[in-house]
Design an enzyme around this catalytic site. Sequence first.
Site, PDB file in Angstrom:
ATOM      1  CD1 TRP A 103      30.158  40.925  53.937  1.00 54.16           C
ATOM      2  CD2 TRP A 103      29.097  39.694  52.412  1.00 54.16           C
ATOM      3  NE1 TRP A 103      29.374  41.770  53.220  1.00 54.16           N
ATOM      4  CE2 TRP A 103      28.704  41.042  52.266  1.00 54.16           C
ATOM      5  CE3 TRP A 103      28.550  38.735  51.551  1.00 54.16           C
ATOM      6  CZ2 TRP A 103      27.789  41.469  51.295  1.00 54.16           C
ATOM      7  CZ3 TRP A 103      27.636  39.163  50.584  1.00 54.16           C
ATOM      8  CH2 TRP A 103      27.268  40.501  50.457  1.00 54.16           C
TER       9      TRP A 103
ATOM     10  CG  PHE B 206      30.989  49.134  54.589  1.00 52.92           C
ATOM     11  CD1 PHE B 206      30.407  50.394  54.498  1.00 52.92           C
ATOM     12  CD2 PHE B 206      31.602  48.760  55.787  1.00 52.92           C
ATOM     13  CE1 PHE B 206      30.459  51.274  55.576  1.00 52.92           C
ATOM     14  CE2 PHE B 206      31.656  49.631  56.859  1.00 52.92           C
ATOM     15  CZ  PHE B 206      31.083  50.891  56.763  1.00 52.92           C
TER      16      PHE B 206
ATOM     17  CG  ASP C 281      30.172  50.041  49.964  1.00 56.53           C
ATOM     18  OD1 ASP C 281      30.531  49.717  48.812  1.00 56.53           O
ATOM     19  OD2 ASP C 281      29.351  49.390  50.634  1.00 56.53           O
TER      20      ASP C 281
HETATM   21  C1  SPV Z   1      28.875  45.232  52.583  1.00 61.90           C
HETATM   22  O1  SPV Z   1      29.406  44.725  53.570  1.00 61.90           O
HETATM   23  O2  SPV Z   1      29.512  45.864  51.741  1.00 61.90           O
HETATM   24  C2  SPV Z   1      27.447  45.057  52.370  1.00 61.90           C
HETATM   25  C3  SPV Z   1      26.616  44.848  53.516  1.00 61.90           C
HETATM   26  O3  SPV Z   1      27.004  45.156  51.276  1.00 61.90           O
HETATM   27  S1  SPV Z   1      26.095  46.388  54.049  1.00 61.90           S
HETATM   28  O4  SPV Z   1      27.209  47.220  54.228  1.00 61.90           O
HETATM   29  O5  SPV Z   1      25.366  46.117  55.265  1.00 61.90           O
HETATM   30  O6  SPV Z   1      25.210  46.913  53.025  1.00 61.90           O
HETATM   31 MG    MG Z   2      28.307  45.968  49.891  1.00 63.54          MG
END
Ligand code: SPV
Ligand code: MG
Length: 562
Positions: A43, A47, A58
């Site tokens: 992923w 963030f 973020d």
């Molecule tokens: C990220 O990892 O940037 C996400 C997931 O969007 S969260 O931080 O849980 O929103």
């Molecule tokens: Mg995100």
Amino acid sequence: MRFMHQATKLRALFKRPGAIKIVGAHDALSAKLIERAGFDGVWASGFAISASLKCIPDASFIDSSEQLGVERRMAEAINIPIVADCDTGYGNALNVMRTVNDRERAGVAAICIEDNVYPKRCSFYAGVRRELIPIEEHCGKIKAAKAAQTVPDFMIIARTEALIAGWGREEALQRVEAYAEAGADAVLIHSKSKTFDELKSVCKAFSGRVPIVVVPTIFDQTTAKEMEEAGVKMIIYANQPVRAAIRSIRETLEIIKKDTRPGAANDRIVTLPEVYEIVGVPQMEQDEKQFLPVGGEKITAIITAAGFEKQLLPLIEDKPKCLLDIKGKTILERQVAAINDCNIKDIALVRGYKKEAIDLPNIKYYDNDRYEETGDLFSFFCAENEMKGRTLFLYGDIVFETAILEKLLKSPADITLVVDLAWHDEHKRSGAHPHLKPDLVSLKHRPTTNTAGRYVTPEEHNQIVKIGQHVPEDEAHGEFIGLAMLSEKGTEALKRAYHDASKKFASKGFHEAGSFKKASFTDLIQELIDHGQEVSCVSIYKGWMEVDSFEEYQQAWAKLRQ
Ligand code: SPV
Ligand code: MG
């Protein structure tokens, strides 16, 4: 191997039974570790990338191309699918279309776009205002994304922040159904609840027309099995690696700051070889061997400069021969410069007579204190520790043009000696040896001359059949100049032959030497040839000189440039 877009691999994972588990990476290295740990995919977390790339919140501060740059580097480093967290798609539906095509080209397998207003705020920041775009607008983005995609298996994951914004279960449900209807390949229902309960009830109520994706960051005690049982198909462990990195770096720094010895932190950091392995140094080493031109690998030069030659007195009264000055530079300095010019930095020198006078920097010194009773072969082997890979052997009393060394380094043979074909000419002209005790060489193929009577140095590598001061002059084709290069294999063969011979000939003569310890390098080369080893020659025509006598020293002064 046929190229397969990572999107096709991700599609295959969705067809596999059980939940797909992917983990948030912030750079290529963390992506690599996720791959190594055996997870299904990565992923590319907005963030984590905001935190690591610029150390900022973020909140849409990282733009599309900055995020894309990181995704591209991850895609180059790993071979598992990447799902790119593309926030709101970086603008309206048209921006989303570009976002899709950019990611397809970068080798990303899927993007996730959320229904936050632009600029977005991380779902978990407590004190910030939260607004979602209308359902229709997000559906428009999804439709635009699907229309823009050119890689058939590329996936669009539509994410709703309805539960995060506190808009409730029904709104969340309504949104994910609409997004699925608009063409999303999967839906991500995000939650900031400490338990899985609320999200679970949305998952259960969902029609299931497309797979469900979840991010268990706050409900972090829920097992994969529980999520799977609620109908979840993909689990994103979104930010644990960047959080692990922060803690580990911080604790390591605290230890080093307190202790001041970097080694105090050794038990909490990986070793350097582990880093080398992760980034692919072993593969690079293999490629180097296979693809770099000969001469590109590390070579060690061993120079023998131990001997004492009475005929050079009083020139060498207070210094060894290699320190004789020729127009402002010693023989040794000239040798080192030529060796360094060929990018060889590892030089070992065997000293003997007046050893304390030699103190050039960046040279590893070995001493032959028995220089009066031993030959140059014994001297070379005082530096046997240095004979590990490709090795260059040089007599310490020769001065040569760098081009000769360059030519030698190109030889692909295991053992190659430089042979001067001009010896024959000079011998005929002067009627006497140009040098006192030339190491004559007889070659397998007689060198040919051109119309001017000059030797044409053959392109193919000729082989040496006889070498030494006793080679009959009518069999000699040239003179060994005291410069040889051995491959790793050649070096091993030389060492083996040396040790075998040292036992066998311990108390008798060895080729032209009266005793093994007085033997010359050329005696061992003859021994190798006699045992079937091919010894190649790189032939030259002048371009070097040896200082064996006062006359030769004078000639060197006359001939050499500054
Ligand atoms: C990220 O990892 O940037 C996400 C997931 O969007 S969260 O931080 O849980 O929103
Ligand atoms: Mg995100």
